[in-house]
Motif scaffolding. Structure first.
Motif, mmCIF file in Angstrom:
data_model
loop_
_atom_site.group_PDB
_atom_site.id
_atom_site.type_symbol
_atom_site.label_atom_id
_atom_site.label_comp_id
_atom_site.label_asym_id
_atom_site.label_seq_id
_atom_site.Cartn_x
_atom_site.Cartn_y
_atom_site.Cartn_z
ATOM 1 N N VAL A 12 -34.661 -62.227 85.295
ATOM 2 C CA VAL A 12 -35.304 -61.967 86.583
ATOM 3 C C VAL A 12 -36.803 -61.773 86.368
ATOM 4 N N LEU A 13 -37.602 -62.342 87.255
ATOM 5 C CA LEU A 13 -39.059 -62.209 87.216
ATOM 6 C C LEU A 13 -39.446 -61.188 88.278
ATOM 7 N N THR A 14 -39.964 -60.042 87.846
ATOM 8 C CA THR A 14 -40.169 -58.923 88.765
ATOM 9 C C THR A 14 -41.468 -58.186 88.496
ATOM 10 N N PHE A 15 -41.938 -57.440 89.496
ATOM 11 C CA PHE A 15 -43.165 -56.660 89.376
ATOM 12 C C PHE A 15 -42.915 -55.219 88.955
ATOM 13 N N LEU A 16 -41.681 -54.768 89.042
ATOM 14 C CA LEU A 16 -41.395 -53.365 88.745
ATOM 15 C C LEU A 16 -40.448 -53.242 87.552
ATOM 16 N N PRO A 17 -40.563 -52.171 86.786
ATOM 17 C CA PRO A 17 -39.672 -51.980 85.641
ATOM 18 C C PRO A 17 -38.241 -51.716 86.096
ATOM 19 N N ARG A 18 -37.306 -51.983 85.218
ATOM 20 C CA ARG A 18 -35.892 -51.746 85.504
ATOM 21 C C ARG A 18 -35.550 -50.326 85.064
ATOM 22 N N GLU A 19 -35.387 -49.422 86.019
ATOM 23 C CA GLU A 19 -35.066 -48.033 85.717
ATOM 24 C C GLU A 19 -33.556 -47.859 85.613
ATOM 25 N N GLU A 20 -33.119 -47.082 84.648
ATOM 26 C CA GLU A 20 -31.687 -46.873 84.436
ATOM 27 C C GLU A 20 -31.054 -46.228 85.670
ATOM 28 N N GLY A 21 -29.955 -46.801 86.121
ATOM 29 C CA GLY A 21 -29.222 -46.241 87.249
ATOM 30 C C GLY A 21 -29.750 -46.666 88.609
ATOM 31 N N THR A 22 -30.770 -47.494 88.636
ATOM 32 C CA THR A 22 -31.327 -47.953 89.914
ATOM 33 C C THR A 22 -31.487 -49.472 89.892
ATOM 34 N N GLN A 23 -31.645 -50.051 91.080
ATOM 35 C CA GLN A 23 -31.888 -51.482 91.199
ATOM 36 C C GLN A 23 -33.330 -51.723 91.627
ATOM 37 N N ILE A 24 -33.885 -52.835 91.190
ATOM 38 C CA ILE A 24 -35.255 -53.199 91.554
ATOM 39 C C ILE A 24 -35.298 -53.570 93.034
ATOM 40 N N PRO A 25 -36.238 -53.031 93.822
ATOM 41 C CA PRO A 25 -36.320 -53.404 95.240
ATOM 42 C C PRO A 25 -36.426 -54.917 95.393
ATOM 43 N N LYS A 26 -35.709 -55.459 96.360
ATOM 44 C CA LYS A 26 -35.653 -56.921 96.497
ATOM 45 C C LYS A 26 -37.030 -57.537 96.776
ATOM 46 N N GLU A 27 -37.933 -56.769 97.403
ATOM 47 C CA GLU A 27 -39.268 -57.306 97.702
ATOM 48 C C GLU A 27 -40.139 -57.443 96.453
ATOM 49 N N ALA A 28 -39.725 -56.793 95.347
ATOM 50 C CA ALA A 28 -40.517 -56.821 94.108
ATOM 51 C C ALA A 28 -40.051 -57.889 93.135
ATOM 52 N N ILE A 29 -39.061 -58.683 93.531
ATOM 53 C CA ILE A 29 -38.507 -59.720 92.656
ATOM 54 C C ILE A 29 -39.016 -61.091 93.094
ATOM 55 N N LEU A 30 -39.803 -61.757 92.240
ATOM 56 C CA LEU A 30 -40.244 -63.116 92.549
ATOM 57 C C LEU A 30 -39.055 -64.053 92.649
ATOM 58 N N GLY A 31 -38.179 -63.944 91.652
ATOM 59 C CA GLY A 31 -37.020 -64.822 91.618
ATOM 60 C C GLY A 31 -36.320 -64.730 90.275
ATOM 61 N N TRP A 32 -35.513 -65.745 89.982
ATOM 62 C CA TRP A 32 -34.657 -65.708 88.802
ATOM 63 C C TRP A 32 -34.766 -67.004 88.012
ATOM 64 N N LEU A 33 -34.561 -66.897 86.712
ATOM 65 C CA LEU A 33 -34.479 -68.072 85.855
ATOM 66 C C LEU A 33 -33.014 -68.395 85.624
ATOM 67 N N LYS A 34 -32.639 -69.648 85.827
ATOM 68 C CA LYS A 34 -31.245 -70.053 85.674
ATOM 69 C C LYS A 34 -30.813 -70.035 84.218
ATOM 70 N N ARG A 35 -31.728 -70.460 83.361
ATOM 71 C CA ARG A 35 -31.420 -70.548 81.937
ATOM 72 C C ARG A 35 -32.502 -69.856 81.123
ATOM 73 N N GLU A 36 -32.213 -69.615 79.868
ATOM 74 C CA GLU A 36 -33.207 -69.019 78.977
ATOM 75 C C GLU A 36 -34.409 -69.937 78.873
ATOM 76 N N PRO A 37 -35.610 -69.435 79.119
ATOM 77 C CA PRO A 37 -36.803 -70.276 78.992
ATOM 78 C C PRO A 37 -37.024 -70.676 77.544
ATOM 79 N N GLN A 38 -37.589 -71.859 77.356
ATOM 80 C CA GLN A 38 -37.799 -72.379 76.006
ATOM 81 C C GLN A 38 -39.254 -72.219 75.576
ATOM 82 N N PHE A 39 -39.456 -72.213 74.285
ATOM 83 C CA PHE A 39 -40.809 -72.173 73.747
ATOM 84 C C PHE A 39 -41.311 -73.600 73.530
ATOM 85 N N SER A 40 -42.526 -73.854 73.970
ATOM 86 C CA SER A 40 -43.127 -75.173 73.783
ATOM 87 C C SER A 40 -43.333 -75.451 72.298
ATOM 88 N N LYS A 41 -42.881 -76.612 71.836
ATOM 89 C CA LYS A 41 -43.071 -76.976 70.440
ATOM 90 C C LYS A 41 -44.551 -77.206 70.126
#
Length: 264
Positions: free
Chosen positions: A119-148
């Protein structure tokens, strides 16, 4: 007043000079760190100015760099730290929460949430809580790769799912904050009348028309002044494009980050 605009213009030019110098110094220090073998940069394209922040490991990502200091992938909007980070999804509870956000937003990707990687987000992930939906840009479907070629972590539009609630929140802040931006006040004074585009700052094409996905929206001008309440968002704007993750002009960015902190 002309005098005030001239002062603002001089201040803006000085700020740009200082920012250019700071970026040059940062680039030199990053190169030195790379040679020492302890830094990996994060960006989605050669236009994007991004870097890593030393925080905590991210599962598979950490294993890619065994022997290096453990790091948490972080990118920035503009030239200052703002907390935008990429977090690996580690539990089914998180996946269900993200799926519910997409369902509420009537996204066609809601069924894919069970397989999202991070997940690409502006706020840290605090234990026991969820990130507010307005602070989440979106999600990556797969693990991002490193450019060779560059050894940078690549965020590609095809691997990114936008969060509709973030987009709504973003434009609500832009609509208000743009009227307080000296950069846009100066442009409005020069343009006089008509409609003025508000741009995503991730790309700069001097003398060339900006891509439509880099236009946040437009605001109406009358007698060199922005008309409050006239902002119209551009539905074609993309949070992630081939040129990188979205960026905001300084004044708009500050207002946006301040509004995000109120969500916590």
């Amino acid at each position: 007043p002309p005098g005030m605009l001239r002062t603002a213009l001089v201040r803006r030019l000085a700020h740009r000079r200082a920012a250019t110098t700071a970026r040059s110094e940062a680039h030199l220090s990053q190169n030195a760190a790379k040679k020492a073998g302890n830094l990996v940069t994060f960006r989605s394209h050669s236009w994007a100015r991004s870097r890593l922040s030393s925080v905590q490991p991210m599962g598979k990502f950490a294993s890619r760099h065994a022997g290096r200091p453990q790091r948490h992938y972080t990118t920035f909007i503009g030239d200052e730290d703002n907390g935008l980070r990429l977090l690996e999804i580690t539990s089914n509870v998180e996946r269900e929460y993200y799926a519910s956000i997409l369902l509420q937003g009537k996204s066609p990707h809601s069924a894919e949430a069970a397989t999202f990687h991070s997940v690409l987000t502006f706020l840290p992930r605090e234990e026991g809580t969820q990130i507010p939906k307005e602070a989440i840009l979106g999600w990556l479907k797969r693990e991002p790769q490193f450019s060779k070629r560059t050894q940078d972590l690549e965020i590609e539009p095809i691997n990114f799912v936008e969060n509709p609630f973030f987009s709504d929140f973003l434009h609500s802040i832009v609509a208000e904050a743009v009227t307080e931006s000296w950069d846009y006040k100066i442009t409005a004074a020069e343009t006089k009348t008509g409609w003025m585009n508000i741009y995503d700052a991730r790309t700069l094409y001097p003398g060339i028309r900006r891509p439509v996905e880099d236009i946040l929206g437009s605001i109406k001008l009358e007698e060199g002044q922005m008309v409050k309440g006239s902002y119209e968002r551009n539905p074609a704007h993309r949070l992630v494009s081939l040129d990188g993750v979205m960026r905001l002009e300084a004044a708009i960015r500050d207002a946006f980050l301040a509004a995000l902190q109120k969500l916590v």
